[in-house]
Design a protein around this motif. Structure first.
Motif, short mmCIF file in Angstrom:
data_model
loop_
_atom_site.label_atom_id
_atom_site.label_comp_id
_atom_site.label_asym_id
_atom_site.label_seq_id
_atom_site.Cartn_x
_atom_site.Cartn_y
_atom_site.Cartn_z
N SER A 4 40.42 80.18 50.85
CA SER A 4 39.16 79.76 51.46
C SER A 4 38.72 78.40 50.94
CB SER A 4 38.08 80.81 51.19
OG SER A 4 37.90 80.99 49.81
N LYS A 5 39.09 78.07 49.73
CA LYS A 5 38.74 76.79 49.13
C LYS A 5 39.88 75.81 49.39
CE LYS A 5 37.45 74.91 44.61
NZ LYS A 5 37.26 75.26 43.19
N ARG A 6 39.55 74.57 49.64
CA ARG A 6 40.56 73.54 49.85
C ARG A 6 41.47 73.41 48.64
NH1 ARG A 6 38.82 69.32 53.60
NH2 ARG A 6 38.43 70.54 55.45
N VAL A 7 42.75 73.31 48.87
CA VAL A 7 43.73 73.17 47.79
C VAL A 7 43.42 71.92 46.96
CG1 VAL A 7 46.17 72.88 47.22
CG2 VAL A 7 45.50 74.38 49.10
N SER A 8 43.02 70.86 47.62
CA SER A 8 42.73 69.62 46.91
C SER A 8 41.55 69.76 45.96
CB SER A 8 42.47 68.48 47.90
OG SER A 8 41.39 68.80 48.75
N SER A 9 40.78 70.84 46.10
CA SER A 9 39.64 71.09 45.21
C SER A 9 39.96 72.10 44.11
CB SER A 9 38.45 71.62 46.03
OG SER A 9 38.06 70.69 46.99
#
Length: 106
Positions: A4-9
């Motif tokens: 659900s959270k961006r991989v880049s984050s």
């Protein structure tokens, strides 16, 4: 681990959790390398085969498996970014139009 959270984050801990779930048998050396080198989600998306060797992943088959999974993560990240761009464009267009102007004519 949900995506659900961006991989880049992702934090180093979240990258470590993803690796643990994807490659439970190979977790030891790879986990240590992730923590030692502070591999965040942004860095994870940039890893190439020569980086994997430096992180202790020497078997070509294992490298290829990881690179394939990283490619899938990159594609998901790109899709999310494109979705955001399209949403932003749609919002900026609809904010400047009245409901009558937004009706679609078929």
């Amino acid at each position: 681990m949900g995506l659900s959270k961006r991989v880049s984050s992702w934090t180093v801990e979240e990258v470590s959790e993803w690796v643990r779930e994807q490659y439970p048998a190979d977790m030891g050396a790879l986990h240590t390398a992730i923590v030692t080198h502070a591999i965040s989600g942004r860095a994870l998306l940039r890893l190439k085969d020569h980086h994997l060797e430096l992180l202790g992943v020497e078997a070509e088959e294992q490298q290829q498996e990881i690179l394939q999974d990283l490619l899938l993560l990159r594609v998901r990240e790109e899709i999310n970014e494109l979705s955001d761009i399209c949403s932003d464009c749609f919002l900026s267009v609809t904010e400047n139009k009245s409901p009558e102007e937004m009706q679609l004519n078929f």
